[in-house]
Design a protein around this motif. Structure first.
Motif, PDB file in Angstrom:
ATOM      1  N   HIS A 101       3.117   4.824  14.534  1.00  0.00           N
ATOM      2  CA  HIS A 101       2.603   4.491  15.858  1.00  0.00           C
ATOM      3  C   HIS A 101       1.088   4.672  15.972  1.00  0.00           C
ATOM      4  N   ASP A 102       0.520   5.574  15.152  1.00  0.00           N
ATOM      5  CA  ASP A 102      -0.920   5.787  15.200  1.00  0.00           C
ATOM      6  C   ASP A 102      -1.631   4.572  14.599  1.00  0.00           C
ATOM      7  N   LYS A 103      -2.587   4.009  15.363  1.00  0.00           N
ATOM      8  CA  LYS A 103      -3.167   2.729  14.951  1.00  0.00           C
ATOM      9  C   LYS A 103      -3.903   2.810  13.624  1.00  0.00           C
ATOM     10  N   GLY A 104      -4.730   3.851  13.445  1.00  0.00           N
ATOM     11  CA  GLY A 104      -5.491   3.992  12.201  1.00  0.00           C
ATOM     12  C   GLY A 104      -4.585   4.157  11.003  1.00  0.00           C
ATOM     13  N   LEU A 105      -3.579   5.014  11.184  1.00  0.00           N
ATOM     14  CA  LEU A 105      -2.618   5.271  10.106  1.00  0.00           C
ATOM     15  C   LEU A 105      -1.838   4.003   9.767  1.00  0.00           C
ATOM     16  N   ARG A 106      -1.521   3.224  10.828  1.00  0.00           N
ATOM     17  CA  ARG A 106      -0.748   2.001  10.624  1.00  0.00           C
ATOM     18  C   ARG A 106      -1.555   0.987   9.813  1.00  0.00           C
ATOM     19  N   ILE A 107      -2.833   0.829  10.161  1.00  0.00           N
ATOM     20  CA  ILE A 107      -3.680  -0.111   9.419  1.00  0.00           C
ATOM     21  C   ILE A 107      -3.794   0.336   7.966  1.00  0.00           C
ATOM     22  N   ALA A 108      -3.993   1.653   7.748  1.00  0.00           N
ATOM     23  CA  ALA A 108      -4.107   2.186   6.385  1.00  0.00           C
ATOM     24  C   ALA A 108      -2.815   1.942   5.609  1.00  0.00           C
ATOM     25  N   ALA A 109      -1.672   2.140   6.275  1.00  0.00           N
ATOM     26  CA  ALA A 109      -0.378   1.971   5.601  1.00  0.00           C
ATOM     27  C   ALA A 109      -0.143   0.506   5.240  1.00  0.00           C
ATOM     28  N   VAL A 110      -0.526  -0.407   6.141  1.00  0.00           N
ATOM     29  CA  VAL A 110      -0.331  -1.835   5.857  1.00  0.00           C
ATOM     30  C   VAL A 110      -1.221  -2.270   4.689  1.00  0.00           C
ATOM     31  N   ILE A 111      -2.465  -1.747   4.648  1.00  0.00           N
ATOM     32  CA  ILE A 111      -3.364  -2.078   3.527  1.00  0.00           C
ATOM     33  C   ILE A 111      -2.802  -1.511   2.222  1.00  0.00           C
ATOM     34  N   ALA A 112      -2.325  -0.246   2.264  1.00  0.00           N
ATOM     35  CA  ALA A 112      -1.747   0.380   1.069  1.00  0.00           C
ATOM     36  C   ALA A 112      -0.534  -0.420   0.591  1.00  0.00           C
ATOM     37  N   ASN A 113       0.271  -0.896   1.542  1.00  0.00           N
ATOM     38  CA  ASN A 113       1.438  -1.720   1.214  1.00  0.00           C
ATOM     39  C   ASN A 113       1.008  -2.981   0.469  1.00  0.00           C
ATOM     40  N   ASN A 114      -0.031  -3.642   0.973  1.00  0.00           N
ATOM     41  CA  ASN A 114      -0.524  -4.856   0.317  1.00  0.00           C
ATOM     42  C   ASN A 114      -1.012  -4.557  -1.093  1.00  0.00           C
ATOM     43  N   PHE A 115      -1.759  -3.453  -1.242  1.00  0.00           N
ATOM     44  CA  PHE A 115      -2.289  -3.085  -2.557  1.00  0.00           C
ATOM     45  C   PHE A 115      -1.147  -2.820  -3.536  1.00  0.00           C
ATOM     46  N   TYR A 116      -0.153  -2.045  -3.091  1.00  0.00           N
ATOM     47  CA  TYR A 116       0.975  -1.699  -3.968  1.00  0.00           C
ATOM     48  C   TYR A 116       1.675  -2.970  -4.452  1.00  0.00           C
ATOM     49  N   CYS A 117       1.956  -3.887  -3.529  1.00  0.00           N
ATOM     50  CA  CYS A 117       2.689  -5.105  -3.897  1.00  0.00           C
ATOM     51  C   CYS A 117       1.886  -5.966  -4.865  1.00  0.00           C
ATOM     52  N   VAL A 118       0.568  -6.051  -4.652  1.00  0.00           N
ATOM     53  CA  VAL A 118      -0.272  -6.852  -5.547  1.00  0.00           C
ATOM     54  C   VAL A 118      -0.334  -6.201  -6.932  1.00  0.00           C
ATOM     55  N   VAL A 119      -0.449  -4.868  -6.961  1.00  0.00           N
ATOM     56  CA  VAL A 119      -0.512  -4.169  -8.253  1.00  0.00           C
ATOM     57  C   VAL A 119       0.792  -4.391  -9.028  1.00  0.00           C
ATOM     58  N   VAL A 120       1.943  -4.244  -8.360  1.00  0.00           N
ATOM     59  CA  VAL A 120       3.237  -4.459  -9.017  1.00  0.00           C
ATOM     60  C   VAL A 120       3.330  -5.899  -9.529  1.00  0.00           C
ATOM     61  N   ALA A 121       2.919  -6.857  -8.679  1.00  0.00           N
ATOM     62  CA  ALA A 121       3.011  -8.271  -9.049  1.00  0.00           C
ATOM     63  C   ALA A 121       2.137  -8.574 -10.253  1.00  0.00           C
ATOM     64  N   VAL A 122       0.868  -8.134 -10.215  1.00  0.00           N
ATOM     65  CA  VAL A 122      -0.070  -8.436 -11.304  1.00  0.00           C
ATOM     66  C   VAL A 122       0.365  -7.748 -12.594  1.00  0.00           C
TER      67      VAL A 122
END
Lengths: 137, 139
Positions: A101-122
């Motif tokens: 629910h915390d906006k800053g934490l949510r943005i950080a988590a969504v960015i981390a999610n994107n990074f993780y998925c790209v790293v796994v894919a690559v």
């Protein structure tokens, strides 16, 4: 199910503005739809992946390399990685948006999610391509 | 600015207002349990893809790196992880197909939707056992 009921509420917005705005997120239902498209693609690709893993298990190194470098196997694995990593990126973003629910934490988590998925894919794509091309060298 | 102070009781403590009911208040149903399971299995699969990446990168790195990884997935713990992982994968797949059917507006009747949710669990378990039996027999 398509909702074809006309919108009869009075509005000063033009019809053009209503369709081009695509709602508050400005990209309509594209993300929802792509989540479904990747889900449909995942069904045959995941089944193929399960068969490939079952064939791989317990094999010595040269045989495992030979299997993954087979064009059909490599192409199915590449398609599977592309579809699955995109599907899981969208899926986990929904989970994050539901529970963080915390906006800053949510943005950080969504960015981390994107990074993780790209790293796994690559990592997966690099490995599949490298194993496949080494057979030609 | 409007007064945004939290309401307090005469003792000066903040008033704890009731919140809308959450999961624990409802009677568990098959559709609810399978909906929760779909999300949990999805998150588990998300983490599990790291194992797939590890295995493929080890294969690309050479026999020296592949040996320990292949040994681990061949060990009891490794096989247990693979078995549970395949069950979670097939469960999420069947759950996804169920949700796709519902997305198109079919199978929403009370009896049908509960039967579909129940089938997700039964079907995924049966399919997982079948896959492993075939894999063991074909070995």
């Amino acid at each position: 199910m398509v909702d074809n009921r006309p919108d009869i509420r009075p509005s000063i917005r033009t019809a053009r503005a209503r369709v081009s705005g695509l709602g508050a997120a400005h990209h309509g239902t594209r993300e929802w739809w792509m989540h479904r498209v990747t889900a449909v693609a995942n069904v045959p690709l995941v089944l193929a992946f399960v068969v490939i893993v079952a064939l791989m298990a317990g094999r010595p190194y040269p045989e495992a390399v030979a299997l993954v470098s087979h064009p059909l196997v490599a192409i199915l694995l590449i398609l599977g990685v592309l579809s699955v990593t995109n599907h899981m990126r969208m899926g986990l973003q929904i989970v994050i948006e539901d529970y963080v629910h915390d906006k800053g934490l949510r943005i950080a988590a969504v960015i981390a999610n994107n990074f993780y998925c790209v790293v796994v894919a690559v990592a997966c794509l690099y490995a599949i391509v490298r194993v496949s091309l080494r057979a030609l060298a | 600015m409007a007064d945004t102070a939290r309401p307090t009781n005469p003792a000066g403590r903040p008033v704890v207002r009731p919140l809308s009911p959450h999961l624990q208040i409802y009677r568990w149903t098959w559709t609810m349990a399978m909906s929760v399971a779909h999300r949990i299995t999805g998150v588990a699969l998300y983490g599990g893809t790291a194992l797939l990446a590890l295995w493929l990168v080890a294969l690309a790195a050479g026999p020296g790196a592949y040996g320990p990884v292949a040994w681990f997935f061949g060990s009891f713990l490794g096989r247990l992880i693979l078995f549970v992982y395949s069950w979670i994968l097939l469960h999420h797949m069947l759950g996804g197909i169920r949700h796709l059917v519902w997305d198109f507006g079919h199978g929403m009747e009370p009896g049908t939707r509960i039967a579909m949710a129940r089938f997700t669990l039964i079907g995924s378990t049966a399919l997982t056992v079948l896959v492993w039996l075939v894999a063991l027999v074909a070995r």
